[in-house]
Scaffold this active site. Structure first.
Site, mmCIF file in Angstrom:
data_model
loop_
_atom_site.group_PDB
_atom_site.id
_atom_site.type_symbol
_atom_site.label_atom_id
_atom_site.label_comp_id
_atom_site.label_asym_id
_atom_site.label_seq_id
_atom_site.Cartn_x
_atom_site.Cartn_y
_atom_site.Cartn_z
ATOM 1 C CG HIS A 54 -2.071 -0.956 1.110
ATOM 2 N ND1 HIS A 54 -2.984 -0.947 0.080
ATOM 3 C CD2 HIS A 54 -2.436 -1.977 1.930
ATOM 4 C CE1 HIS A 54 -3.879 -1.914 0.266
ATOM 5 N NE2 HIS A 54 -3.558 -2.554 1.371
ATOM 6 C CD GLU A 65 -5.955 -8.096 4.414
ATOM 7 O OE1 GLU A 65 -6.021 -6.937 4.864
ATOM 8 O OE2 GLU A 65 -5.052 -8.474 3.634
ATOM 9 C CG ASP A 105 -8.500 -4.646 3.461
ATOM 10 O OD1 ASP A 105 -9.135 -3.711 2.944
ATOM 11 O OD2 ASP A 105 -7.314 -4.881 3.183
#
Length: 258
Positions: free
Chosen positions: A44, A147, A173
């Site tokens: 990310h 997640e 998530d």
């Protein structure tokens, strides 16, 4: 740093941040602050594959174990960061035992897995391959991130996969996947986190979690979680700057006593 995996397996309290700033200076500053580890976030952030080795090298200066969150399940991505000298990997979005087994296979050398042998930095660019092979399976940390709703449903099978060191919970998530976002979903999300943690602990796994602040570390530590990813370098930078600006503006408008 060779005892990092053993500390994880012992469920010692370990706290470290994500590192998302793609520059070695940021890693050195973070490492000097004294975290137990740090996790370079390849998933990310705008960190490139070529930059990862420099970031790991910067963490090594202060002998802070540097894990890398890879962007997917690709075996070549996992091999790249381990060859660069990472202390371990965090594999995102693991939702089944099959995916967990694939992560083990990519992380471990035979006879446990099928990771390929290469002359990377971890093996002194080919000069110490036998030495590295002798210790890699024992020292490298494999954390898999649960997640998703499927991961929650399959947690017993996932946690039972041999070779997984840490079941790492991604609340962000997970909250989206199980429709438990925001204050209204807190109870549902907390229940899901506790289910994952309890199941993983019962199977003998270490449990980790991301927390944006230290406010509830005690609560989750009491639930058996021992591996905490605390915010990120970017989050700490923004929060510290905002606090400093607010304090300066407050003091700047405060009259000086006669």
């Amino acid at each position: 740093m060779s005892n990092f995996r053993q500390q994880c397996l012992n469920r010692d309290l370990l706290v470290g941040p994500f590192a998302a700033i793609p520059h070695p200076v940021a890693i050195e500053v973070t490492a000097q602050a004294g975290p137990d580890f740090l996790c370079i976030d390849w998933e990310h952030s705008q960190i490139s594959r070529e930059r990862i080795e420099d970031l790991i090298r910067a963490a090594d200066v202060h002998r802070v174990p540097a894990m890398v969150r890879v962007p997917g399940h690709g075996q070549e991505q996992i091999a790249a960061v381990l060859d660069a000298g990472a202390a371990g990997v965090l594999v995102p979005r693991v939702s089944s035992a099959k995916e967990a087994k694939a992560a083990v296979m990519a992380t471990r050398y035979p006879p446990i897995g099928n990771r390929g042998v290469g002359p990377g930095r971890a093996a002194a660019y080919g000069y110490r391959i036998p030495d590295y092979l002798a210790k890699a399976n024992e020292e490298l940390v494999l954390a898999i991130q649960v997640e998703t709703a499927d991961g929650l449903a399959n947690i017993a099978e996932i946690a039972a996969v041999e070779g997984v060191d840490i079941i790492f919970i991604g609340p962000g998530d997970l909250s989206v996947s199980i429709d438990a976002m925001g204050p209204a979903g807190k109870g549902k999300l907390d229940d899901a986190i506790r289910t994952i943690a309890r199941t993983a602990l019962d199977t003998g796994r270490t449990v980790g979690i991301f927390r944006p602040s230290p406010d509830d570390i005690a609560e989750w530590s009491n639930a058996g979680i021992s591996f905490f990813m605390l915010a990120s370098d970017t989050m700490f930078l923004g929060a510290s700057l905002a606090s400093g600006l607010a304090q300066a503006r407050h003091l700047g408008t405060k009259p000086i006593s006669a």
